[in-house]
Design a protein around this motif. Sequence first.
Motif, PDB file in Angstrom:
ATOM      1  N   SER A   1       6.819  11.085 -41.821  1.00  0.00           N
ATOM      2  CA  SER A   1       6.399  10.110 -40.446  1.00  0.00           C
ATOM      3  C   SER A   1       4.785   9.731 -41.077  1.00  0.00           C
ATOM      4  O   SER A   1       4.517   9.906 -42.232  1.00  0.00           O
ATOM      5  CB  SER A   1       5.481  10.918 -39.552  1.00  0.00           C
ATOM      6  OG  SER A   1       6.178  11.450 -38.441  1.00  0.00           O
ATOM      7  N   ASP A   2       4.204   8.832 -41.257  1.00  0.00           N
ATOM      8  CA  ASP A   2       3.836   7.573 -41.495  1.00  0.00           C
ATOM      9  C   ASP A   2       3.789   7.850 -43.352  1.00  0.00           C
ATOM     10  O   ASP A   2       2.925   7.833 -44.532  1.00  0.00           O
ATOM     11  CB  ASP A   2       2.311   8.168 -41.836  1.00  0.00           C
ATOM     12  CG  ASP A   2       1.890   7.911 -39.743  1.00  0.00           C
ATOM     13  OD1 ASP A   2       1.630   6.767 -39.495  1.00  0.00           O
ATOM     14  OD2 ASP A   2       1.304   8.955 -39.176  1.00  0.00           O
ATOM     15  N   PRO A   3       5.076   7.614 -43.936  1.00  0.00           N
ATOM     16  CA  PRO A   3       5.411   7.813 -45.161  1.00  0.00           C
ATOM     17  C   PRO A   3       4.870   6.482 -46.210  1.00  0.00           C
ATOM     18  O   PRO A   3       4.461   5.070 -46.004  1.00  0.00           O
ATOM     19  CB  PRO A   3       7.047   7.915 -45.023  1.00  0.00           C
ATOM     20  CG  PRO A   3       7.413   6.734 -43.867  1.00  0.00           C
ATOM     21  CD  PRO A   3       6.500   7.003 -43.261  1.00  0.00           C
ATOM     22  N   VAL A   4       4.890   6.978 -47.747  1.00  0.00           N
ATOM     23  CA  VAL A   4       4.451   6.002 -48.087  1.00  0.00           C
ATOM     24  C   VAL A   4       4.851   5.519 -49.806  1.00  0.00           C
ATOM     25  O   VAL A   4       6.221   6.985 -49.634  1.00  0.00           O
ATOM     26  CB  VAL A   4       2.742   6.276 -48.916  1.00  0.00           C
ATOM     27  CG1 VAL A   4       1.995   6.216 -47.721  1.00  0.00           C
ATOM     28  CG2 VAL A   4       2.902   7.380 -49.301  1.00  0.00           C
ATOM     29  N   LYS A   5       5.598   4.584 -49.599  1.00  0.00           N
ATOM     30  CA  LYS A   5       6.394   4.127 -51.469  1.00  0.00           C
ATOM     31  C   LYS A   5       5.473   4.573 -52.306  1.00  0.00           C
ATOM     32  O   LYS A   5       4.370   2.977 -52.998  1.00  0.00           O
ATOM     33  CB  LYS A   5       7.337   2.855 -51.162  1.00  0.00           C
ATOM     34  CG  LYS A   5       8.204   2.682 -52.331  1.00  0.00           C
ATOM     35  CD  LYS A   5       9.229   1.220 -51.793  1.00  0.00           C
ATOM     36  CE  LYS A   5      10.216   1.609 -52.852  1.00  0.00           C
ATOM     37  NZ  LYS A   5      11.176   0.398 -52.683  1.00  0.00           N
ATOM     38  N   VAL A   6       5.323   4.745 -53.406  1.00  0.00           N
ATOM     39  CA  VAL A   6       4.389   4.970 -54.656  1.00  0.00           C
ATOM     40  C   VAL A   6       4.924   4.185 -55.931  1.00  0.00           C
ATOM     41  O   VAL A   6       6.167   4.493 -56.474  1.00  0.00           O
ATOM     42  CB  VAL A   6       4.003   6.438 -54.854  1.00  0.00           C
ATOM     43  CG1 VAL A   6       2.788   6.610 -55.967  1.00  0.00           C
ATOM     44  CG2 VAL A   6       3.608   7.143 -53.517  1.00  0.00           C
ATOM     45  N   TYR A   7       3.960   3.057 -55.892  1.00  0.00           N
ATOM     46  CA  TYR A   7       4.387   2.566 -57.831  1.00  0.00           C
ATOM     47  C   TYR A   7       4.102   3.428 -58.415  1.00  0.00           C
ATOM     48  O   TYR A   7       3.710   2.635 -59.721  1.00  0.00           O
ATOM     49  CB  TYR A   7       3.829   1.045 -56.963  1.00  0.00           C
ATOM     50  CG  TYR A   7       5.172   0.154 -56.526  1.00  0.00           C
ATOM     51  CD1 TYR A   7       5.751  -0.281 -56.521  1.00  0.00           C
ATOM     52  CD2 TYR A   7       5.030   0.801 -54.630  1.00  0.00           C
ATOM     53  CE1 TYR A   7       6.870  -1.393 -55.851  1.00  0.00           C
ATOM     54  CE2 TYR A   7       6.411   0.084 -53.768  1.00  0.00           C
ATOM     55  CZ  TYR A   7       6.822  -1.278 -54.886  1.00  0.00           C
ATOM     56  OH  TYR A   7       8.105  -2.374 -53.983  1.00  0.00           O
ATOM     57  N   ALA A   8       2.752   3.493 -57.943  1.00  0.00           N
ATOM     58  CA  ALA A   8       1.725   4.088 -59.100  1.00  0.00           C
ATOM     59  C   ALA A   8       0.563   4.854 -59.142  1.00  0.00           C
ATOM     60  O   ALA A   8       0.060   5.215 -57.632  1.00  0.00           O
ATOM     61  CB  ALA A   8       0.773   2.396 -60.474  1.00  0.00           C
TER      62      ALA A   8
END
Length: 208
Positions: free
Chosen positions: A62-69
């Motif tokens: 739930s409420d995921p994020v895709k992390v770049y830095a």
Amino acid sequence: MHRVLAAFAVLLSLSACGDRSAEILARALNLPADVSSICDMPDMLGLEIDDIGKGSGGCGISDPVKVYAVGGIKLAAQPRLNCRTALALHSWATNEAQEVAKDNGVVITEMRVVAGYACRGRNNRRGARLSEHAKGNAVDIAGFTFSNGDRVTVLGNWNGRKYGRMMKALHASACGPFGTVLGPKSDAFHRDHFHLDTADYRSGAYCR
């Protein structure tokens, strides 16, 4: 490499003037224009994405994020995580891991991520207990790039003369920020990466 080093200069300048601009930092790291601060952490950059896989046999976020830095450290691949795990990665990378690097005369500029969210059992084994990866609680790190241009891997440098001791210190430094830390000493499944997850144990962190 010069872009990533410039990102650390950007971080210092923004901190000094009290203005942490995600847009400026993203530009310094050559990230996509649509990334922004995530998980209420100004210097963690990524994307908020749609919920993942709910109802898929226990898998999902739930409420995921895709992390770049994280804190000026670019991720060579962008894991999908929950915010709790993304924040643990940010904390470890910018504090304990970076301190280990600085003690060895370098700065971590990039981390090679090889796994984030994945709906699967532990160690990719059929019928095994659901992996923490299936809940967005885990991230696997297979290597690092340093400010001197050196690229190291867990598989190739764990027992190396130049970086072996440092790799072991990086592994040990993750114990605490993460509830589980596995590496080459744990089993053959982790000979080529660090498995880091935020599972809670009554007895405390499990690190091998």
